[in-house]
Design a protein around this motif. Structure first.
Motif, PDB file in Angstrom:
ATOM      1  N   ARG A  65       0.874  -1.182   0.000  1.00  0.00           N
ATOM      2  CA  ARG A  65       0.000   0.000   0.000  1.00  0.00           C
ATOM      3  C   ARG A  65       0.911   1.232   0.000  1.00  0.00           C
ATOM      4  O   ARG A  65       1.136   1.868   1.032  1.00  0.00           O
ATOM      5  N   PHE A  66       1.455   1.534  -1.169  1.00  0.00           N
ATOM      6  CA  PHE A  66       2.503   2.542  -1.238  1.00  0.00           C
ATOM      7  C   PHE A  66       1.998   3.947  -0.923  1.00  0.00           C
ATOM      8  O   PHE A  66       2.718   4.744  -0.305  1.00  0.00           O
ATOM      9  N   ALA A  67       0.802   4.281  -1.348  1.00  0.00           N
ATOM     10  CA  ALA A  67       0.250   5.612  -1.059  1.00  0.00           C
ATOM     11  C   ALA A  67       0.097   5.802   0.449  1.00  0.00           C
ATOM     12  O   ALA A  67       0.446   6.864   0.997  1.00  0.00           O
ATOM     13  N   ASP A  68      -0.417   4.774   1.128  1.00  0.00           N
ATOM     14  CA  ASP A  68      -0.564   4.858   2.583  1.00  0.00           C
ATOM     15  C   ASP A  68       0.795   4.982   3.263  1.00  0.00           C
ATOM     16  O   ASP A  68       0.948   5.718   4.242  1.00  0.00           O
ATOM     17  N   LEU A 107      12.896   7.146  10.505  1.00  0.00           N
ATOM     18  CA  LEU A 107      12.185   7.792   9.406  1.00  0.00           C
ATOM     19  C   LEU A 107      12.993   7.702   8.112  1.00  0.00           C
ATOM     20  O   LEU A 107      12.434   7.437   7.044  1.00  0.00           O
ATOM     21  N   LEU A 108      14.302   7.901   8.191  1.00  0.00           N
ATOM     22  CA  LEU A 108      15.143   7.769   7.007  1.00  0.00           C
ATOM     23  C   LEU A 108      15.051   6.364   6.424  1.00  0.00           C
ATOM     24  O   LEU A 108      15.018   6.184   5.201  1.00  0.00           O
ATOM     25  N   ALA A 109      15.009   5.363   7.306  1.00  0.00           N
ATOM     26  CA  ALA A 109      14.886   3.982   6.828  1.00  0.00           C
ATOM     27  C   ALA A 109      13.559   3.771   6.111  1.00  0.00           C
ATOM     28  O   ALA A 109      13.497   3.100   5.067  1.00  0.00           O
ATOM     29  N   LEU A 110      12.487   4.347   6.659  1.00  0.00           N
ATOM     30  CA  LEU A 110      11.181   4.238   6.004  1.00  0.00           C
ATOM     31  C   LEU A 110      11.201   4.941   4.652  1.00  0.00           C
ATOM     32  O   LEU A 110      10.720   4.391   3.650  1.00  0.00           O
ATOM     33  N   GLN A 111      11.769   6.140   4.615  1.00  0.00           N
ATOM     34  CA  GLN A 111      11.852   6.870   3.348  1.00  0.00           C
ATOM     35  C   GLN A 111      12.683   6.096   2.324  1.00  0.00           C
ATOM     36  O   GLN A 111      12.331   6.024   1.142  1.00  0.00           O
ATOM     37  N   GLY A 112      13.789   5.503   2.788  1.00  0.00           N
ATOM     38  CA  GLY A 112      14.628   4.734   1.883  1.00  0.00           C
ATOM     39  C   GLY A 112      13.913   3.520   1.337  1.00  0.00           C
ATOM     40  O   GLY A 112      13.989   3.230   0.130  1.00  0.00           O
ATOM     41  N   GLU A 113      13.177   2.825   2.201  1.00  0.00           N
ATOM     42  CA  GLU A 113      12.446   1.654   1.715  1.00  0.00           C
ATOM     43  C   GLU A 113      11.344   2.070   0.747  1.00  0.00           C
ATOM     44  O   GLU A 113      11.103   1.394  -0.260  1.00  0.00           O
ATOM     45  N   PHE A 114      10.672   3.184   1.049  1.00  0.00           N
ATOM     46  CA  PHE A 114       9.637   3.683   0.138  1.00  0.00           C
ATOM     47  C   PHE A 114      10.244   3.963  -1.238  1.00  0.00           C
ATOM     48  O   PHE A 114       9.684   3.576  -2.278  1.00  0.00           O
ATOM     49  N   ASN A 115      11.376   4.630  -1.266  1.00  0.00           N
ATOM     50  CA  ASN A 115      12.025   4.939  -2.538  1.00  0.00           C
ATOM     51  C   ASN A 115      12.457   3.680  -3.273  1.00  0.00           C
ATOM     52  O   ASN A 115      12.305   3.581  -4.496  1.00  0.00           O
ATOM     53  N   LEU A 116      12.973   2.712  -2.557  1.00  0.00           N
ATOM     54  CA  LEU A 116      13.366   1.452  -3.191  1.00  0.00           C
ATOM     55  C   LEU A 116      12.175   0.753  -3.825  1.00  0.00           C
ATOM     56  O   LEU A 116      12.248   0.265  -4.952  1.00  0.00           O
ATOM     57  N   ARG A 117      11.083   0.723  -3.089  1.00  0.00           N
ATOM     58  CA  ARG A 117       9.923  -0.035  -3.558  1.00  0.00           C
ATOM     59  C   ARG A 117       9.135   0.710  -4.624  1.00  0.00           C
ATOM     60  O   ARG A 117       8.262   0.128  -5.265  1.00  0.00           O
ATOM     61  N   THR A 118       9.450   1.994  -4.815  1.00  0.00           N
ATOM     62  CA  THR A 118       8.805   2.752  -5.886  1.00  0.00           C
ATOM     63  C   THR A 118       9.809   3.118  -6.973  1.00  0.00           C
ATOM     64  O   THR A 118       9.589   4.044  -7.758  1.00  0.00           O
ATOM     65  N   ALA A 119      10.933   2.401  -7.017  1.00  0.00           N
ATOM     66  CA  ALA A 119      11.955   2.484  -8.074  1.00  0.00           C
ATOM     67  C   ALA A 119      12.727   3.799  -8.091  1.00  0.00           C
ATOM     68  O   ALA A 119      13.364   4.119  -9.087  1.00  0.00           O
ATOM     69  N   ARG A 159      15.640   4.618  -6.884  1.00  0.00           N
ATOM     70  CA  ARG A 159      16.782   3.977  -6.237  1.00  0.00           C
ATOM     71  C   ARG A 159      17.871   4.952  -5.818  1.00  0.00           C
ATOM     72  O   ARG A 159      18.524   4.765  -4.789  1.00  0.00           O
ATOM     73  N   GLU A 160      18.084   6.011  -6.592  1.00  0.00           N
ATOM     74  CA  GLU A 160      19.114   6.981  -6.218  1.00  0.00           C
ATOM     75  C   GLU A 160      18.738   7.688  -4.913  1.00  0.00           C
ATOM     76  O   GLU A 160      19.582   7.894  -4.034  1.00  0.00           O
ATOM     77  N   ARG A 161      17.469   8.032  -4.802  1.00  0.00           N
ATOM     78  CA  ARG A 161      17.012   8.668  -3.569  1.00  0.00           C
ATOM     79  C   ARG A 161      17.083   7.678  -2.408  1.00  0.00           C
ATOM     80  O   ARG A 161      17.418   8.059  -1.281  1.00  0.00           O
ATOM     81  N   ALA A 162      16.795   6.418  -2.678  1.00  0.00           N
ATOM     82  CA  ALA A 162      16.883   5.408  -1.630  1.00  0.00           C
ATOM     83  C   ALA A 162      18.307   5.292  -1.101  1.00  0.00           C
ATOM     84  O   ALA A 162      18.537   5.241   0.111  1.00  0.00           O
ATOM     85  N   LEU A 163      19.267   5.262  -2.004  1.00  0.00           N
ATOM     86  CA  LEU A 163      20.662   5.165  -1.597  1.00  0.00           C
ATOM     87  C   LEU A 163      21.068   6.364  -0.746  1.00  0.00           C
ATOM     88  O   LEU A 163      21.823   6.226   0.229  1.00  0.00           O
ATOM     89  N   ALA A 164      20.569   7.533  -1.108  1.00  0.00           N
ATOM     90  CA  ALA A 164      20.871   8.728  -0.323  1.00  0.00           C
ATOM     91  C   ALA A 164      20.297   8.624   1.077  1.00  0.00           C
ATOM     92  O   ALA A 164      20.934   9.009   2.060  1.00  0.00           O
ATOM     93  N   ARG A 165      19.082   8.078   1.191  1.00  0.00           N
ATOM     94  CA  ARG A 165      18.470   7.900   2.516  1.00  0.00           C
ATOM     95  C   ARG A 165      19.316   6.958   3.367  1.00  0.00           C
ATOM     96  O   ARG A 165      19.647   7.246   4.507  1.00  0.00           O
ATOM     97  N   PHE A 166      19.645   5.807   2.804  1.00  0.00           N
ATOM     98  CA  PHE A 166      20.358   4.799   3.577  1.00  0.00           C
ATOM     99  C   PHE A 166      21.785   5.235   3.900  1.00  0.00           C
ATOM    100  O   PHE A 166      22.382   4.746   4.854  1.00  0.00           O
ATOM    101  N   ALA A 167      22.313   6.166   3.120  1.00  0.00           N
ATOM    102  CA  ALA A 167      23.645   6.693   3.403  1.00  0.00           C
ATOM    103  C   ALA A 167      23.622   7.827   4.433  1.00  0.00           C
ATOM    104  O   ALA A 167      24.649   8.373   4.791  1.00  0.00           O
ATOM    105  N   GLY A 168      22.402   8.164   4.903  1.00  0.00           N
ATOM    106  CA  GLY A 168      22.285   9.188   5.924  1.00  0.00           C
ATOM    107  C   GLY A 168      21.990  10.562   5.386  1.00  0.00           C
ATOM    108  O   GLY A 168      22.314  11.578   6.021  1.00  0.00           O
ATOM    109  N   GLY A 169      21.324  10.633   4.224  1.00  0.00           N
ATOM    110  CA  GLY A 169      20.980  11.923   3.630  1.00  0.00           C
ATOM    111  C   GLY A 169      19.875  12.618   4.386  1.00  0.00           C
ATOM    112  O   GLY A 169      19.319  12.098   5.346  1.00  0.00           O
ATOM    113  N   GLU A 170      19.565  13.807   3.941  1.00  0.00           N
ATOM    114  CA  GLU A 170      18.550  14.597   4.609  1.00  0.00           C
ATOM    115  C   GLU A 170      17.159  14.009   4.378  1.00  0.00           C
ATOM    116  O   GLU A 170      16.855  13.511   3.304  1.00  0.00           O
ATOM    117  N   GLY A 171      16.315  14.076   5.404  1.00  0.00           N
ATOM    118  CA  GLY A 171      14.933  13.677   5.244  1.00  0.00           C
ATOM    119  C   GLY A 171      14.214  14.648   4.340  1.00  0.00           C
ATOM    120  O   GLY A 171      14.517  15.828   4.329  1.00  0.00           O
TER     121      GLY A 171
END
Length: 204
Positions: free
Chosen positions: A149-152, A177-189, A191-203
């Motif tokens: 349920r990606f929208a939710d 929250l960063l982990a959630l954002q990263g997983e959301f980005n991964l699961r919605t393709a 991937r560059e934003r996901a990598l930034a999240r998991f590397a400790g980028g800004e929320g």
């Protein structure tokens, strides 16, 4: 030093607990479990002897959490579940401890019990403290992603972000929250934003 402390005062729960901390960080998880179990036994004896409600001793719940997650790590799921559920149910006035209650919905998610995880997340959302509410939304977001349920999931993430940005103490939940954002980005393709999240980028 931790071992020496525990040896000198073996009847002090915190001494046994801190030795367990060090053992766990050193990868000696089964030995750590033994120390956390000793601390738990000593805590329970103290609470019974002094007739003090368990929630009045912050360290009792903290030790329960480390014992439970150590048991989970070693595959002892039934014992882990019992302790995590008990820790989740204990009232607390400490923000960090309230945040750590996410260990229970996290456990439920890991077991594929998404409805129960969502119910536990909603209990955190009902907490009066905004940071704990945000933690509940983070866990709700993870549940939504697990259910595709990606929208939710995105809405829960954004709600958590708003709460954390406007509340002192919000940094305690920033990495979750960063982990959630990263997983959301991964699961919605994204991937560059996901990598930034998991590397400790800004929320976002």
């Amino acid at each position: 030093h931790g071992a020496a402390y525990a040896k000198q005062v073996p009847e002090v729960p915190h001494a046994r607990h801190m030795h367990g901390h060090n053992l766990r960080r050193g990868g000696r998880v089964f030995e750590a479990i033994a120390e956390f179990e000793a601390a738990d036994r000593l805590h329970r004896e103290y609470i019974k002897r002094e007739q003090i409600p368990a929630e009045y001793d912050w360290h009792f719940e903290h030790n329960l959490g480390l014992l439970a997650t150590s048991l989970q790590y070693t595959g002892q799921m039934k014992r882990a579940e019992t302790l995590l559920k008990a820790a989740f149910a204990l009232p607390t006035g400490l923000l960090v401890q309230a945040y750590n209650k996410r260990e229970w919905p996290m456990f439920l998610r890991s077991r594929g019990r998404l409805q129960e995880a969502e119910a536990a997340a909603k209990m955190l959302i009902a907490n009066p403290h905004p940071v704990v509410q945000a933690t509940g939304y983070i866990e709700s977001g993870f549940v939504a992603l697990a259910a595709n349920r990606f929208a939710d999931g995105g809405m829960a993430s954004n709600t958590a972000l708003k709460l954390l940005r406007s509340t002192p103490g919000g940094a305690v939940a920033a990495n979750a929250l960063l982990a959630l954002q990263g997983e959301f980005n991964l699961r919605t393709a994204a991937r560059e934003r996901a990598l930034a999240r998991f590397a400790g980028g800004e929320g976002r």
